[in-house]
Design a protein around this motif. Structure first.
Motif, PDB file in Angstrom:
ATOM      1  N   TRP A  62     -10.727   0.688   3.601  1.00  0.00           N
ATOM      2  CA  TRP A  62     -10.455   2.062   2.269  1.00  0.00           C
ATOM      3  C   TRP A  62     -10.012   2.729   3.224  1.00  0.00           C
ATOM      4  CZ3 TRP A  62     -12.520   7.085   2.621  1.00  0.00           C
ATOM      5  CH2 TRP A  62     -12.374   7.953   1.610  1.00  0.00           C
ATOM      6  N   ARG A  63     -10.580   3.410   4.164  1.00  0.00           N
ATOM      7  CA  ARG A  63     -10.335   4.453   5.452  1.00  0.00           C
ATOM      8  C   ARG A  63      -8.620   4.577   5.555  1.00  0.00           C
ATOM      9  NH1 ARG A  63     -12.205   8.816   7.844  1.00  0.00           N
ATOM     10  NH2 ARG A  63     -14.897   9.023   7.208  1.00  0.00           N
ATOM     11  N   LYS A  64      -7.789   2.724   6.129  1.00  0.00           N
ATOM     12  CA  LYS A  64      -6.900   2.599   5.828  1.00  0.00           C
ATOM     13  C   LYS A  64      -6.263   2.676   4.206  1.00  0.00           C
ATOM     14  CE  LYS A  64      -3.790  -1.073   6.925  1.00  0.00           C
ATOM     15  NZ  LYS A  64      -3.313  -2.304   7.784  1.00  0.00           N
ATOM     16  N   THR A  65      -6.706   1.812   4.146  1.00  0.00           N
ATOM     17  CA  THR A  65      -5.408   2.061   2.463  1.00  0.00           C
ATOM     18  C   THR A  65      -5.761   3.120   1.102  1.00  0.00           C
ATOM     19  OG1 THR A  65      -7.268   0.964   1.199  1.00  0.00           O
ATOM     20  CG2 THR A  65      -6.135  -0.815   2.245  1.00  0.00           C
ATOM     21  N   SER A  66      -7.014   3.785   0.666  1.00  0.00           N
ATOM     22  CA  SER A  66      -7.122   4.476   0.120  1.00  0.00           C
ATOM     23  C   SER A  66      -7.710   6.525   0.403  1.00  0.00           C
ATOM     24  CB  SER A  66      -8.613   3.894  -0.692  1.00  0.00           C
ATOM     25  OG  SER A  66      -8.092   2.915  -0.980  1.00  0.00           O
ATOM     26  N   LEU A  67      -7.753   6.461   1.691  1.00  0.00           N
ATOM     27  CA  LEU A  67      -8.249   7.883   2.513  1.00  0.00           C
ATOM     28  C   LEU A  67      -7.168   8.565   2.276  1.00  0.00           C
ATOM     29  CD1 LEU A  67     -10.393   9.857   2.584  1.00  0.00           C
ATOM     30  CD2 LEU A  67     -10.062   9.052   5.406  1.00  0.00           C
ATOM     31  N   PRO A  68      -6.046   8.052   2.959  1.00  0.00           N
ATOM     32  CA  PRO A  68      -4.957   9.377   3.180  1.00  0.00           C
ATOM     33  C   PRO A  68      -4.230   9.415   1.700  1.00  0.00           C
ATOM     34  CG  PRO A  68      -4.287   7.257   4.891  1.00  0.00           C
ATOM     35  CD  PRO A  68      -5.414   6.968   3.280  1.00  0.00           C
ATOM     36  N   THR A  69      -3.848   8.631   0.221  1.00  0.00           N
ATOM     37  CA  THR A  69      -3.502   8.638  -0.444  1.00  0.00           C
ATOM     38  C   THR A  69      -4.914   9.978  -1.439  1.00  0.00           C
ATOM     39  OG1 THR A  69      -2.531   6.763  -0.761  1.00  0.00           O
ATOM     40  CG2 THR A  69      -2.888   8.760  -2.950  1.00  0.00           C
ATOM     41  N   ILE A  70      -6.274  10.129  -1.293  1.00  0.00           N
ATOM     42  CA  ILE A  70      -6.478  10.507  -1.829  1.00  0.00           C
ATOM     43  C   ILE A  70      -6.451  12.123  -1.439  1.00  0.00           C
ATOM     44  CG2 ILE A  70      -9.293  11.278  -2.043  1.00  0.00           C
ATOM     45  CD1 ILE A  70      -9.902   8.242  -2.262  1.00  0.00           C
ATOM     46  N   GLN A  71      -6.297  12.070  -0.018  1.00  0.00           N
ATOM     47  CA  GLN A  71      -6.239  13.444   1.002  1.00  0.00           C
ATOM     48  C   GLN A  71      -5.454  14.121   0.103  1.00  0.00           C
ATOM     49  OE1 GLN A  71      -6.286  11.227   4.562  1.00  0.00           O
ATOM     50  NE2 GLN A  71      -8.655  12.352   5.290  1.00  0.00           N
ATOM     51  N   LYS A  72      -4.282  13.227   0.034  1.00  0.00           N
ATOM     52  CA  LYS A  72      -2.862  13.912  -0.104  1.00  0.00           C
ATOM     53  C   LYS A  72      -2.886  14.562  -1.773  1.00  0.00           C
ATOM     54  CE  LYS A  72       1.719  14.847  -0.429  1.00  0.00           C
ATOM     55  NZ  LYS A  72       2.426  16.100   0.444  1.00  0.00           N
ATOM     56  N   ILE A  73      -3.388  13.866  -2.822  1.00  0.00           N
ATOM     57  CA  ILE A  73      -3.395  14.069  -3.829  1.00  0.00           C
ATOM     58  C   ILE A  73      -4.664  15.049  -4.135  1.00  0.00           C
ATOM     59  CG2 ILE A  73      -4.698  13.296  -6.561  1.00  0.00           C
ATOM     60  CD1 ILE A  73      -2.782  10.845  -6.001  1.00  0.00           C
ATOM     61  N   THR A  74      -5.523  15.070  -3.775  1.00  0.00           N
ATOM     62  CA  THR A  74      -6.246  16.022  -3.670  1.00  0.00           C
ATOM     63  C   THR A  74      -5.883  17.725  -3.153  1.00  0.00           C
ATOM     64  OG1 THR A  74      -8.012  15.485  -1.888  1.00  0.00           O
ATOM     65  CG2 THR A  74      -8.976  14.808  -3.305  1.00  0.00           C
ATOM     66  N   SER A  75      -5.283  16.891  -1.530  1.00  0.00           N
ATOM     67  CA  SER A  75      -4.580  18.613  -1.261  1.00  0.00           C
ATOM     68  C   SER A  75      -3.792  19.289  -2.153  1.00  0.00           C
ATOM     69  CB  SER A  75      -4.192  17.984  -0.032  1.00  0.00           C
ATOM     70  OG  SER A  75      -2.996  18.963   0.493  1.00  0.00           O
TER      71      SER A  75
ATOM     72  N   ILE B 283       0.950  -1.155  -0.021  1.00  0.00           N
ATOM     73  CA  ILE B 283       0.087  -0.232   0.011  1.00  0.00           C
ATOM     74  C   ILE B 283       1.161   1.356   0.211  1.00  0.00           C
ATOM     75  CG2 ILE B 283      -1.675   1.315   1.247  1.00  0.00           C
ATOM     76  CD1 ILE B 283      -3.084  -0.984  -0.083  1.00  0.00           C
ATOM     77  N   ARG B 284       1.938   1.409   0.862  1.00  0.00           N
ATOM     78  CA  ARG B 284       2.847   2.667   0.985  1.00  0.00           C
ATOM     79  C   ARG B 284       3.838   2.795  -0.157  1.00  0.00           C
ATOM     80  NH1 ARG B 284       7.918   3.413   0.984  1.00  0.00           N
ATOM     81  NH2 ARG B 284       8.422   1.314   0.349  1.00  0.00           N
ATOM     82  N   ILE B 285       4.302   1.601  -0.989  1.00  0.00           N
ATOM     83  CA  ILE B 285       4.349   2.257  -2.251  1.00  0.00           C
ATOM     84  C   ILE B 285       3.358   2.253  -3.421  1.00  0.00           C
ATOM     85  CG2 ILE B 285       5.505   0.583  -4.334  1.00  0.00           C
ATOM     86  CD1 ILE B 285       6.543  -1.255  -2.530  1.00  0.00           C
TER      87      ILE B 285
ATOM     88  N   HIS C  80       3.477   5.742  -5.953  1.00  0.00           N
ATOM     89  CA  HIS C  80       3.535   5.702  -7.094  1.00  0.00           C
ATOM     90  C   HIS C  80       2.756   7.010  -7.956  1.00  0.00           C
ATOM     91  CE1 HIS C  80       3.007   4.212 -11.152  1.00  0.00           C
ATOM     92  NE2 HIS C  80       1.937   4.590 -11.138  1.00  0.00           N
ATOM     93  N   HIS C  81       1.078   6.596  -6.766  1.00  0.00           N
ATOM     94  CA  HIS C  81       0.242   7.700  -7.164  1.00  0.00           C
ATOM     95  C   HIS C  81       0.607   8.917  -7.454  1.00  0.00           C
ATOM     96  CE1 HIS C  81      -2.677   4.179  -8.711  1.00  0.00           C
ATOM     97  NE2 HIS C  81      -2.341   3.339  -7.585  1.00  0.00           N
ATOM     98  N   ILE C  82       1.507   9.284  -6.265  1.00  0.00           N
ATOM     99  CA  ILE C  82       1.417  10.282  -5.462  1.00  0.00           C
ATOM    100  C   ILE C  82       2.097  10.906  -6.467  1.00  0.00           C
ATOM    101  CG2 ILE C  82       2.647  11.981  -3.584  1.00  0.00           C
ATOM    102  CD1 ILE C  82       1.203  10.130  -1.725  1.00  0.00           C
ATOM    103  N   ARG C  83       3.310  10.482  -7.172  1.00  0.00           N
ATOM    104  CA  ARG C  83       4.337  10.717  -7.793  1.00  0.00           C
ATOM    105  C   ARG C  83       3.703  10.718  -8.903  1.00  0.00           C
ATOM    106  NH1 ARG C  83       7.671  13.939  -9.355  1.00  0.00           N
ATOM    107  NH2 ARG C  83       9.529  13.354 -10.966  1.00  0.00           N
ATOM    108  N   THR C  84       3.133  10.014  -9.546  1.00  0.00           N
ATOM    109  CA  THR C  84       2.304  10.587 -10.575  1.00  0.00           C
ATOM    110  C   THR C  84       1.368  12.074 -10.704  1.00  0.00           C
ATOM    111  OG1 THR C  84       2.453   8.272 -11.369  1.00  0.00           O
ATOM    112  CG2 THR C  84       0.997   9.199 -12.557  1.00  0.00           C
TER     113      THR C  84
END
Length: 195
Positions: free
Chosen positions: A55-68, A17-19, A23-27
């Motif tokens: 979902w809160r554990k695996t997806s929400l943090p990435t969505i929060q970061k990218i939308t920010s 999940i971290r990797i 990847h998604h944040i860098r993209t």
């Protein structure tokens, strides 16, 4: 198999999940640097095929970061997530910087009542969708599409935060059975805004 891996190999799964998140944040960083009109996060089924806790554990943090990141860069962000998404929309509207969400599927494939979603979360997040993918867009006539579009427009009270949209199947035999006039029909319904 991902559920089994999460239970049987929790440390390795957390690392995966971290990797993936990195990847998604860098993209997203690269895409934001290119100054697109908007950034679409494709996450079809991520809510329906998971639990809120996972979902809160695996997806929400990435969505929060990218939308920010998008918000800071002035790039609107949109998330596509087919299936049941009513509860998801509320979380996205209140816990992220997401600008728009789609497709707001109606039952039985989804759980979105457009008027209710607009009333509860439509002032914070733009809503796009609410046309039944198979019954209306795939199998319906242009008149069916116009009627469904008018109902969605009327339910949403339209501007500033709603648009009519649908997802069409693009694989298999369904791809060729959608009536040719149906995708254009929403723009010719009596309540449609002129583009």
């Amino acid at each position: 198999s991902a559920i089994y891996a999460m239970q049987d190999y929790p440390e390795e799964f957390d690392e995966l999940i971290r990797i993936m998140s990195e990847h998604h944040i860098r993209t997203a960083e690269l895409l934001i640097d290119a100054r697109p009109d908007f950034l679409l996060l494709g996450a079809s089924g991520m809510w329906t095929l998971s639990s809120p806790e996972i979902w809160r554990k695996t997806s929400l943090p990435t969505i929060q970061k990218i939308t920010s990141m998008c918000r800071k860069a002035g790039v609107p962000s949109m998330l596509h997530c087919c299936g049941k998404e009513r509860e998801l929309i509320h979380i996205l509207a209140t816990e992220t910087d997401l600008d728009s969400v789609n497709p707001l599927e109606v039952p039985p494939m989804g759980d979105c009542d457009l008027a209710e979603v607009k009333r509860t979360d439509g002032q914070r997040i733009a809503l796009m969708g609410n046309l039944h993918t198979t019954d209306v867009m795939l199998r319906g006539s242009a008149d069916d599409v116009r009627a469904a579009s008018k109902a969605a427009i009327d339910a949403s009270t339209l501007p500033p935060s709603c648009s009519v949209e649908w997802s069409l199947p693009v694989t298999g035999s369904n791809r060729c059975t959608t009536p040719a006039e149906s995708p254009k029909a929403p723009y010719s319904c009596p309540s449609a805004p002129r583009i």
